[in-house]
Design a protein around this motif. Structure first.
Motif, PDB file in Angstrom:
ATOM      1  N   MET A 208       7.967  12.907 -14.843  1.00  0.00           N
ATOM      2  CA  MET A 208       6.877  11.677 -14.830  1.00  0.00           C
ATOM      3  C   MET A 208       8.173  10.616 -14.698  1.00  0.00           C
ATOM      4  N   GLY A 209       9.229  10.366 -15.567  1.00  0.00           N
ATOM      5  CA  GLY A 209       9.944   9.447 -15.375  1.00  0.00           C
ATOM      6  C   GLY A 209      10.643   9.297 -13.762  1.00  0.00           C
ATOM      7  N   PHE A 210      11.083  10.403 -13.239  1.00  0.00           N
ATOM      8  CA  PHE A 210      11.651  10.374 -12.064  1.00  0.00           C
ATOM      9  C   PHE A 210      10.724  10.098 -11.046  1.00  0.00           C
ATOM     10  N   ILE A 211       9.830  10.894 -10.721  1.00  0.00           N
ATOM     11  CA  ILE A 211       8.842  10.445 -10.050  1.00  0.00           C
ATOM     12  C   ILE A 211       8.492   9.004  -9.707  1.00  0.00           C
ATOM     13  N   LEU A 212       8.025   8.343 -10.838  1.00  0.00           N
ATOM     14  CA  LEU A 212       7.840   6.919 -10.817  1.00  0.00           C
ATOM     15  C   LEU A 212       8.964   6.059 -10.748  1.00  0.00           C
ATOM     16  N   TYR A 213       9.966   6.429 -11.201  1.00  0.00           N
ATOM     17  CA  TYR A 213      11.131   5.692 -10.512  1.00  0.00           C
ATOM     18  C   TYR A 213      11.470   5.599  -9.260  1.00  0.00           C
ATOM     19  N   ILE A 214      11.338   6.783  -8.630  1.00  0.00           N
ATOM     20  CA  ILE A 214      11.280   6.915  -6.968  1.00  0.00           C
ATOM     21  C   ILE A 214      10.320   6.208  -6.276  1.00  0.00           C
ATOM     22  N   ALA A 215       9.133   6.430  -6.693  1.00  0.00           N
ATOM     23  CA  ALA A 215       8.000   5.724  -6.075  1.00  0.00           C
ATOM     24  C   ALA A 215       7.873   4.147  -6.110  1.00  0.00           C
ATOM     25  N   ILE A 216       8.416   3.677  -7.212  1.00  0.00           N
ATOM     26  CA  ILE A 216       8.505   2.361  -7.296  1.00  0.00           C
ATOM     27  C   ILE A 216       9.536   1.618  -6.631  1.00  0.00           C
ATOM     28  N   LEU A 217      10.565   2.326  -6.465  1.00  0.00           N
ATOM     29  CA  LEU A 217      11.650   1.943  -5.497  1.00  0.00           C
ATOM     30  C   LEU A 217      11.304   1.897  -4.138  1.00  0.00           C
ATOM     31  N   ILE A 218      10.802   2.944  -3.744  1.00  0.00           N
ATOM     32  CA  ILE A 218      10.280   3.139  -2.232  1.00  0.00           C
ATOM     33  C   ILE A 218       9.344   2.270  -1.976  1.00  0.00           C
ATOM     34  N   TYR A 219       8.044   2.503  -2.655  1.00  0.00           N
ATOM     35  CA  TYR A 219       7.004   1.496  -2.185  1.00  0.00           C
ATOM     36  C   TYR A 219       7.221  -0.018  -2.462  1.00  0.00           C
ATOM     37  N   GLY A 220       7.885  -0.538  -3.632  1.00  0.00           N
ATOM     38  CA  GLY A 220       8.242  -1.634  -3.668  1.00  0.00           C
ATOM     39  C   GLY A 220       8.953  -2.227  -2.508  1.00  0.00           C
ATOM     40  N   GLN A 221      10.176  -1.453  -1.976  1.00  0.00           N
ATOM     41  CA  GLN A 221      10.968  -1.957  -0.812  1.00  0.00           C
ATOM     42  C   GLN A 221       9.927  -1.896   0.238  1.00  0.00           C
ATOM     43  N   GLN A 222       9.091  -1.154   0.648  1.00  0.00           N
ATOM     44  CA  GLN A 222       8.242  -1.177   1.558  1.00  0.00           C
ATOM     45  C   GLN A 222       7.319  -2.231   1.654  1.00  0.00           C
ATOM     46  N   THR A 223       6.906  -2.829   0.367  1.00  0.00           N
ATOM     47  CA  THR A 223       6.144  -4.028   0.400  1.00  0.00           C
ATOM     48  C   THR A 223       6.921  -5.349   1.019  1.00  0.00           C
ATOM     49  N   MET A 224       8.206  -5.317   0.218  1.00  0.00           N
ATOM     50  CA  MET A 224       9.134  -6.268   0.731  1.00  0.00           C
ATOM     51  C   MET A 224       9.394  -6.265   2.029  1.00  0.00           C
ATOM     52  N   THR A 225       9.642  -5.140   2.680  1.00  0.00           N
ATOM     53  CA  THR A 225       9.929  -5.144   4.267  1.00  0.00           C
ATOM     54  C   THR A 225       8.822  -5.512   5.096  1.00  0.00           C
ATOM     55  N   SER A 226       7.648  -5.200   4.437  1.00  0.00           N
ATOM     56  CA  SER A 226       6.230  -5.579   5.542  1.00  0.00           C
ATOM     57  C   SER A 226       6.239  -7.038   5.199  1.00  0.00           C
ATOM     58  N   VAL A 227       6.376  -7.797   4.302  1.00  0.00           N
ATOM     59  CA  VAL A 227       6.353  -9.219   4.202  1.00  0.00           C
ATOM     60  C   VAL A 227       7.386  -9.763   5.189  1.00  0.00           C
TER      61      VAL A 227
END
Length: 438
Positions: A208-227
Motif C-alpha cells: 500500500m505504501g509503495f503504490i500510494l507513493y508511485i501514484a501520487i508522484l505520477i498523477y501529481g506530475q500529470q496534473t502539473m504538466t497539464s496545467v
C-alpha cells in the motif's frame, strides 16, 4: 456545478483513453496473476528428482550414511512428496577411484531425451571427507546455487552424524534435541483472529505504501504538466471566459484524481480476488492446495481496501492541488523543479514513515504522523493493516485530512487564479505572497 463536472469529465476521459493508462492498468493485474501462478507452477513442475552416483572410497562406510541422508530428502510435503535424490553407491579404493569416477562422469550431464538412465551428478567421498569435510561433485547442475546449497547441507548433516557416532554420541537424540522451533504467526485485532500471518500483514503494508507513493508522484506530475501545457497553448485564456479559476482547479484535480482512483480500484480489486480465490485458481491450473497456500499475494480485507482508497483519494487531491498551483506559477517543466521539491519531500517522508510503522505500528511516531494530513495517506492505512485503530482516531484523522484539503485547495486557488495568466519570468516568493493576499 455543471461547469466543474464538465472539467472533471474532460480530465478523466483524456487520461483513461490514453494508451499508457490502459497498458499500465492491464499490465499490473497481469503481473499479479503471473506472480501468483509462476512460483507455484515452478515449484510443482521445475523441482525434479536428481539421480546421483555416489563413489565411496572411504574405509568407514561413509557412503551408506550419506546415501541414507540424501534418500530421506523430499520435494514438498505430505504423503505424495517425491524423493529429491535417487542415489546409487559405487564402492571404490584408492587404486581404482579415478577409473570408477571417470566412468560415471562419462554417463553424466545428458538431457533425458538423449540418455534417460544418465546421472545428474557424481559425488565422490574419501577418508579425507570425514576428516576435513573435503569432497568433490561433478554434474550438469553445478550452476544452480540453490541445488548445490541443498546438496551441501544434506552431506554436511550426514558428516556431522558420523563424527558424533564415532565419539559415542547418540545422533538420533542429538538431532531431536537440536530441532528448530517452527512458529506460526497470526494477527489479532480487538481480541479476534484475523487469519492474516505476520508476513501477510507486512506485505500488505509495504504494498500500500509503495503504490500510494508511485501514484501520487505520477498523477501529481500529470496534473502539473497539464496545467503548464494549457497555459503555454493559451487555452487558459479561453477557458477563463467560461468558468472561474477555482472551478478549473477543482475540476482538474478531481478529474485526474478519479482516473487514479479508478486505476487503484482495479488494482486493489484484482489483488482482493486473487487472494480470496486461491484454491479455485490452483484447481484451474492443476496445482495442489499446498501450492495455493504459497501464493505470494496476501489476503486483503474489504475494510482495509476501503480505507486505502479513501485515503488515496484525499491524499491525491491534497497533493494534486499543490502540484496544480506549481504548474500555474511556472512556464516550463524545468522551472517547476524549484518549487516541486518541497511537495516531493513530504511524499518521500511519508513513504519512509511506512517502514517505521511496520517496525512499531503503535509507537508515538506512527500515531502522531497519522494525524498530520501530509503524511496520513501513507501512515493510517498501514496502521490499520498492522494493528487495531480506534474508530475515533480514524474519524479524527479523516477530519483533519478534509480540513487540510480545503485549506490547500483555497491556497492553490489563490495562486492558480493569478498564475495561469502570468507569462514570462517565474514569480519570486514575495510575488507569490502578494498573489495569495490579493
Amino acid at each position: 456545478m455543471k461547469k466543474i463536472i464538465a472539467v472533471v469529465r474532460r480530465e478523466f476521459v483524456e487520461r483513461v483513453r490514453t494508451k499508457a493508462f490502459v497498458i499500465s492498468t492491464v499490465l499490473l493485474p497481469v503481473f499479479m496473476v503471473a506472480m501468483v501462478l509462476l512460483p507455484a507452477l515452478m515449484m510443482s513442475g521445475g523441482d525434479r528428482t536428481s539421480r546421483v552416483a555416489l563413489v565411496d572410497a572411504s574405509t568407514t562406510n561413509l557412503g551408506q550414511r550419506v546415501s541414507q541422508a540424501l534418500g530421506s530428502e523430499k520435494i514438498g510435503k505430505g504423503a505424495d512428496a517425491k524423493s529429491r535424490y535417487t542415489v546409487q553407491v559405487f564402492p571404490a579404493t584408492g587404486d581404482d577411484l579415478a577409473k570408477v569416477r571417470d566412468g560415471l562422469i562419462a554417463e553424466t550431464g545428458f538431457s533425458s531425451s538423449k540418455k534417460k538412465d544418465g546421472w545428474n551428478g557424481v559425488l565422490v567421498l574419501t577418508d579425507e571427507t570425514l576428516a576435513t569435510g573435503k569432497l568433490a561433485y561433478y554434474g550438469g547442475n553445478v550452476g544452480s546455487l540453490e541445488a548445490m546449497s541443498k546438496l551441501q547441507r544434506v552431506v554436511s548433516s550426514a558428516l556431522t552424524g558420523v563424527r558424533l557416532a564415532k565419539s559415542g554420541v547418540d545422533t538420533a537424540l542429538l538431532k531431536e534435541a537440536m530441532k528448530p522451533a517452527d512458529m506460526d504467526t497470526t494477527k489479532v485485532t480487538d481480541g479476534k483472529q484475523t487469519g492474516q500471518s505476520g508476513t501477510e500483514s507486512y506485505l500488505i503494508a509495504y504494498f500500500m505504501g509503495f503504490i500510494l507513493y508511485i501514484a501520487i508522484l505520477i498523477y501529481g506530475q500529470q496534473t502539473m504538466t497539464s496545467v503548464i501545457e494549457e497555459k503555454t497553448s493559451r487555452i487558459m485564456e479561453v477557458l477563463t471566459s467560461s468558468l472561474t479559476p477555482f472551478q478549473m482547479l477543482l475540476g482538474k484535480v478531481l478529474g485526474v484524481g478519479l482516473a487514479g482512483l479508478a486505476q487503484m480500484g482495479i488494482w486493489g480489486g484484482t489483488a482482493l480476488v486473487l487472494s480470496s480465490q486461491r484454491l479455485p485458481l490452483a484447481g484451474m491450473f492443476g496445482m495442489s492446495a499446498d501450492a495455493a497456500q504459497s501464493f505470494p499475494i496476501p489476503s486483503m480485507p474489504p475494510g482495509l481496501l476501503v480505507v486505502f482508497l479513501l485515503y488515496f483519494a484525499l491524499g491525491f487531491m491534497l497533493y494534486g492541488a499543490l502540484y496544480a498551483a506549481i504548474g500555474a506559477m511556472c512556464n516550463t517543466i524545468q522551472e517547476t523543479q524549484q518549487y516541486a521539491i518541497f511537495v516531493t519531500v513530504f511524499i518521500i517522508v511519508g513513504f519512509f514513515a511506512v517502514f517505521a510503522l511496520i517496525k512499531d505500528p503503535t509507537g508515538p511516531l506512527g500515531v502522531t504522523m497519522s494525524y498530520v494530513p501530509f503524511f496520513a495517506p501513507f501512515t493510517m492505512p498501514v496502521r490499520w493493516s498492522l494493528t487495531s485503530v480506534p474508530p475515533m482516531e480514524l474519524v479524527l484523522s479523516l477530519t483533519l485530512m478534509v480540513l487540510a484539503l480545503l485549506a490547500c485547495v483555497w491556497l492553490a486557488a489563490r495562486i492558480y487564479r493569478t498564475g495561469i495568466l502570468m507569462y514570462g519570468k517565474k514569480p519570486s516568493w514575495g510575488e507569490l505572497w502578494r498573489w495569495i493576499r490579493a
